[in-house]
Write an enzyme that holds these catalytic residues in place. Sequence first.
Site, PDB file in Angstrom:
ATOM      1  N   CYS A   1       0.776  -1.131   0.061  1.00  0.00           N
ATOM      2  CA  CYS A   1      -0.209   0.233   0.019  1.00  0.00           C
ATOM      3  C   CYS A   1       0.933   1.155   0.003  1.00  0.00           C
ATOM      4  CB  CYS A   1      -0.925   0.245   1.109  1.00  0.00           C
ATOM      5  SG  CYS A   1      -1.921   1.497   1.202  1.00  0.00           S
TER       6      CYS A   1
ATOM      7  N   GLU B 215      -3.355   1.232  -6.746  1.00  0.00           N
ATOM      8  CA  GLU B 215      -2.184   0.239  -7.227  1.00  0.00           C
ATOM      9  C   GLU B 215      -2.101   0.605  -8.731  1.00  0.00           C
ATOM     10  OE1 GLU B 215       0.694  -1.066  -6.277  1.00  0.00           O
ATOM     11  OE2 GLU B 215      -0.395  -1.854  -4.643  1.00  0.00           O
TER      12      GLU B 215
END
Length: 271
Positions: free
Chosen positions: A2, A114
């Site tokens: 993350c 992402e």
Amino acid sequence: MCGRYAASRGPEDLASVFETEKWEPEETPAPDYNVAPTKEVHAVLERPLRDAADRRPVRQLRKLRWGLVPSWAKSPEGAARMINARAESVHEKPSFRRPFAARRCVLPADGYYEWVTGPQERELEVEGRRKRPRKQPYFVTPADGSVFAMAGLYEFWRDRTLPDDHPRAWWATCSVITTEAERTPLAVAPAEGPGSLADIHPRMPLMLTPDRWDAWLDPARTDVDELRGLLVPPPPGLMRAYPVATAVSDVRNNGPELLKELAAPEEGTLF
């Protein structure tokens, strides 16, 4: 992993969702649609209130800096590298094992970003025609619109170069726990692109469902084996993912337009 996420919910909303007893208006970060390492973020945690006679743990909304600085660190220089802790090893890593046992938090978010490199871009890279492939960002968020509650750790670090009354004498920092990405189909998948979270990236933030919030936040729980049992991924099929503009790749860009769903990946970044 993350490395970037969005957090736009206000403190009143978060206080209601997480049933917090305390939050300070001066500790309220503005809505942030492009949260990057070293930024200040909202966190839900349980600990006694500062300067309170009653030492019972109180659920509160606090402001932390993303990028954990271990209490024993000589300087905060490595904070940007401590944004993630792996669920598989968090209990044994020197930087994380103490906060894992005693200082756990929930980091509320709308979802996380992402990046995926498309096959056409990868082929160009292999042929030596591009030095750096262009990546398509995706936004991953709960399909039902609920808060994305990421499992986190927090820690306090004392800057010994500053006097006790200096506002920067103490650093309160945090890290997001990650786990292996789901290989099951997304609840809502893009028309063109990845069908699962693992198709986007092999890791994902560990999302805690509401039934695990109390146990995760309880500072009285210190048994490592019991705590490791809370690190199981959420049930599959809760998430959706969709392509967003590559503008999010520049941390200087920030606004709700970054969450706008694209009809298809941007040209040159096809999945």
